[in-house]
Write an enzyme that holds these catalytic residues in place. Structure first.
Site, PDB file in Angstrom:
ATOM      1  N   SER A 104     -21.739  -8.518  -8.453  1.00  0.00           N
ATOM      2  CA  SER A 104     -22.221  -7.154  -8.674  1.00  0.00           C
ATOM      3  C   SER A 104     -22.921  -6.564  -7.456  1.00  0.00           C
ATOM      4  O   SER A 104     -23.744  -5.662  -7.584  1.00  0.00           O
ATOM      5  CB  SER A 104     -23.168  -7.104  -9.886  1.00  0.00           C
ATOM      6  OG  SER A 104     -22.457  -7.350 -11.076  1.00  0.00           O
ATOM      7  N   GLU A 107     -27.355 -10.880 -13.559  1.00  0.00           N
ATOM      8  CA  GLU A 107     -26.405  -9.903 -14.103  1.00  0.00           C
ATOM      9  C   GLU A 107     -26.349  -9.924 -15.624  1.00  0.00           C
ATOM     10  O   GLU A 107     -25.354  -9.525 -16.226  1.00  0.00           O
ATOM     11  CB  GLU A 107     -25.022 -10.174 -13.508  1.00  0.00           C
ATOM     12  CG  GLU A 107     -24.987 -10.014 -11.996  1.00  0.00           C
ATOM     13  CD  GLU A 107     -23.686 -10.496 -11.385  1.00  0.00           C
ATOM     14  OE1 GLU A 107     -22.661  -9.851 -11.619  1.00  0.00           O
ATOM     15  OE2 GLU A 107     -23.704 -11.519 -10.687  1.00  0.00           O
ATOM     16  N   SER A 124     -16.719  -0.007 -15.120  1.00  0.00           N
ATOM     17  CA  SER A 124     -15.957  -1.094 -14.501  1.00  0.00           C
ATOM     18  C   SER A 124     -14.517  -0.665 -14.245  1.00  0.00           C
ATOM     19  O   SER A 124     -13.975   0.208 -14.934  1.00  0.00           O
ATOM     20  CB  SER A 124     -15.982  -2.340 -15.386  1.00  0.00           C
ATOM     21  OG  SER A 124     -17.291  -2.852 -15.512  1.00  0.00           O
ATOM     22  N   ASN A 174     -12.748 -11.822  -8.411  1.00  0.00           N
ATOM     23  CA  ASN A 174     -13.649 -12.009  -9.536  1.00  0.00           C
ATOM     24  C   ASN A 174     -12.880 -12.614 -10.702  1.00  0.00           C
ATOM     25  O   ASN A 174     -11.867 -12.061 -11.133  1.00  0.00           O
ATOM     26  CB  ASN A 174     -14.261 -10.661  -9.931  1.00  0.00           C
ATOM     27  CG  ASN A 174     -15.485 -10.798 -10.797  1.00  0.00           C
ATOM     28  OD1 ASN A 174     -15.464 -11.491 -11.798  1.00  0.00           O
ATOM     29  ND2 ASN A 174     -16.557 -10.126 -10.420  1.00  0.00           N
ATOM     30  N   ASP A 224     -11.006  -7.495  -4.839  1.00  0.00           N
ATOM     31  CA  ASP A 224     -11.612  -6.360  -4.146  1.00  0.00           C
ATOM     32  C   ASP A 224     -11.093  -6.348  -2.711  1.00  0.00           C
ATOM     33  O   ASP A 224     -11.252  -7.339  -1.977  1.00  0.00           O
ATOM     34  CB  ASP A 224     -13.135  -6.474  -4.162  1.00  0.00           C
ATOM     35  CG  ASP A 224     -13.697  -6.425  -5.579  1.00  0.00           C
ATOM     36  OD1 ASP A 224     -13.019  -5.856  -6.461  1.00  0.00           O
ATOM     37  OD2 ASP A 224     -14.789  -6.962  -5.813  1.00  0.00           O
TER      38      ASP A 224
END
EC number: 6.3.2.4
Length: 323
Positions: free
Chosen positions: A161, A25, A296, A287, A272
């Site tokens: 991601s 990432e 984002s 996260n 999430d």
């Protein structure tokens, strides 16, 4: 005056934003770091952007900054190791402690911690590559499908991601999904696929206690919020506030705050979640170093809350330097 309302340049001292690194990432991290640095400069803060390389530690030791903002994504940035080094150097930094990072970044461990805190999370199995191979891939996959049903989500146990993640709707597609997950790590997580509205909930704590920002609804064009949908402009529609009723919204906020507390997080986190048609909220992951790219969800939540992104980050810097 709240730290997020502090006057520009009120914090003093140089802030180092760490971005890049060697994870899969890297590019996303560089984009996040650039945006954070620009936002901080907009408040009058002196900012230095640094990559992670052999020159970093001698530089930090020789000229210690007032604070470090780690914007490193992926395993090498979110597994707690970099923050462990910052603590060894005695440098204040924004974000979760190394211990909390290790819990949050390991998805099977995170699911266990969330479940113990009373948060619903989809049924799953954790499968190391060696076990998968030694027991016979065909037999293992048959048992997994029989137990979890279809569709199911296959993902690396330690990655971000959505890299290496695949939604499996036909059992014939499971072998390739497993190979894809193992390409990003030695352990795969197979998880019951929950259909519903996907939302991201940002939690911010600038020293006055954690609070949830407006929920961001995630509606990818292809139906799956994968790497392309996350970072390609126009591939996903973000709705702020999310299209949820008041009851579901309040429950999502409660879950995100419960996760933030149960994991021992601080400063900033993003949970999430999935809200199924019955209104049940399911935890997917949390996260500790959420992205700040143009696509984002954290900057969108900050904007929806009527806050200035630079001042919010400056408030987190202030909290880190004064604790």
């Amino acid at each position: 005056m709240s730290p997020t309302e502090a006057t520009p340049g009120a914090h003093g001292g140089r802030v180092v934003v760490l971005a890049g690194g060697l994870s899969h990432e890297r590019d996303v991290s560089l984009r996040s770091g650039r945006r954070v640095a620009e936002a901080l400069r907009g408040t009058g803060q002196e900012v230095e952007e640094r990559d992670v390389d052999a020159a970093l530690l001698p530089s930090l030791a020789a000229d210690p900054p007032a604070c470090v903002v780690p914007m490193l994504h992926g395993e090498t940035g979110e597994d707690g190791a970099i923050r462990e080094v910052l603590e060894l150097l005695g440098l204040p930094y924004v974000g979760a402690t190394p211990e909390a990072c290790r819990i949050a970044f390991d998805k099977p461990v995170a699911k266990t911690v969330a479940a113990r805190a009373g948060v619903r999370t989809p049924a799953s199995f954790c499968l190391p590559h060696e076990t998968f191979r030694e027991l016979g891939a065909a037999a293992v996959m048959e048992s997994l499908v029989a137990t979890l049903g279809l569709p199911l989500m296959v993902k690396p146990a330690r990655s971000g991601s959505a890299l290496g993640c695949t939604v499996v709707r036909d059992r014939a597609d499971l072998p390739s999904a497993m190979v894809n997950a193992f390409a990003y790590g030695p352990v795969a997580l197979l998880e019951q696929f929950v259909v519903g509205a996907e939302v991201a909930v940002t939690v911010v704590d600038d020293g006055e206690g954690p609070r949830a920002l407006p929920l961001v609804g995630i509606e990818p064009d292809g139906g799956v919020y994968d790497y392309t949908a996350r970072y390609t402009a126009g591939s996903t529609q973000f709705v702020v506030p999310a299209r949820l009723d008041d009851e579901a919204t309040a429950e999502c906020e409660r879950v995100a705050l419960a996760v933030h507390e149960a994991f021992g997080l601080r400063d900033l986190s993003r949970s999430d979640l999935i809200v199924d048609p019955d209104g049940t909220v399911w935890f997917l992951e949390v996260n500790v170093a959420p992205g700040f790219t143009e696509t984002s969800t954290v900057p969108l939540a900050v904007q929806a809350a009527g806050l200035d992104l630079g001042k919010v980050i400056a408030g987190l810097v202030h909290a880190a330097t004064t604790r």
